[in-house]
Design an enzyme around this catalytic site. Structure first.
Site, PDB file in Angstrom:
ATOM      1  N   GLY A 175      44.578   9.233  46.451  1.00  0.00           N
ATOM      2  CA  GLY A 175      43.816  10.469  46.615  1.00  0.00           C
ATOM      3  C   GLY A 175      43.513  10.814  48.063  1.00  0.00           C
ATOM      4  O   GLY A 175      42.689  11.674  48.357  1.00  0.00           O
ATOM      5  N   SER A 215      49.718   8.357  46.153  1.00  0.00           N
ATOM      6  CA  SER A 215      50.258   9.541  46.819  1.00  0.00           C
ATOM      7  C   SER A 215      51.783   9.553  46.889  1.00  0.00           C
ATOM      8  O   SER A 215      52.361  10.069  47.843  1.00  0.00           O
ATOM      9  CB  SER A 215      49.636   9.715  48.210  1.00  0.00           C
ATOM     10  OG  SER A 215      48.218   9.812  48.109  1.00  0.00           O
TER      11      SER A 215
END
Ligand code: 3PY
Length: 253
Positions: A175, A215
């Protein structure tokens, strides 16, 4: 590769049922060519599981949950058991995601109990491990990972571990938009496999799918997935966009 690649979306706390249906309807035709080559999974909120199972029926997209409780039933308000998930047709479950460890008090002990409960019920656990930023800075990444593998897989047999997926998710890459470099990710995934070889044996370790997560996106997936010990991805934000998710799937096919 010796292992079947697994690309799994982790939707986290996103999507109502109509939105879930729409996203899965968009994903299905895009990833149909992956059938028989790699596994494609959508791990969705509990409220979307039935919709996801119905929407993906007859396709090569499989459905996972994002958590499971370790007791079979009883006074555990708000929890969901492994039997409740298998009865719906759920095949996979994410266990011990760093968000659950950080915000919901998950420990290696509860991750282990959930993993054992999932396996016993016939669910395939996607067990998440990964070091904090501070731990990497202090140069103890390997100690942290070794401890997690040891504790999270405590009492998991060699036969059972073939149904376990390990997701290496450096917590500093979740995140944050930061991604481990392919070399950094490969180094830890190879270390995880070495720990599995030590705990079980090399053939068993070679059969376990190890994903990178944190990610992973349409732009960086190909070079991460090209690493020898990275057998797939657990995809956060990019799994909420059909085109991006498909780009990642195609990078693994
Ligand atoms: C991320 O990509 O941020 C994830 O947490 C995947 O699980």
């Amino acid at each position: 590769s010796l292992r079947k690649a697994i690309i799994a979306g982790n939707w986290k706390m996103n999507k109502t049922r109509p939105e879930a249906k729409e996203l899965l309807e968009a994903i299905k035709p895009l990833v149909a060519n992956a059938e028989g080559k790699i596994e494609v999974i959508a791990c969705v909120p509990f409220t979307n599981l039935e919709t996801a199972i119905n929407t993906t029926a007859g396709s090569n997209v499989k459905v996972g949950a994002e958590n499971v409780h370790f007791e079979k039933s009883g006074a555990f308000t708000g929890e969901i058991s492994a039997d409740m998930l298998t009865e719906l047709g759920v095949e996979y479950v994410v266990i011990g995601h760093s968000e659950r460890r950080q915000y919901f008090g998950e420990t290696d002990e509860t991750v282990n109990k959930r993993t054992l409960a999932a396996l016993e019920a016939g669910l395939k656990p996607i067990v998440c491990v990964g070091e904090l930023k501070w731990e990497r800075q202090c140069n103890i990444t390997e100690e942290v990972i070794a401890r997690q593998i040891k504790l999270d897989l405590w009492d998991v047999t060699a036969e059972q571990v073939k149904n376990v997926v390990i997701a290496y998710e450096p917590v500093w890459a979740i995140g944050t938009g930061l991604t481990a470099t392919p070399d950094q990710a490969q180094e830890v995934c190879a270390f995880i496999r070495a720990q599995l070889a030590k705990k079980y044996d090399q053939a068993t370790a070679d059969a376990v799918t190890i994903q990178y997560g944190g990610s992973m996106n349409a732009g960086n997936a190909a070079e991460l997935l090209a690493q020898p010990d990275i057998d797939g991805g657990l995809i956060g934000g990019a799994s909420l966009k059909a085109a991006d998710f498909n780009t990642i799937v195609q990078a693994a096919v």
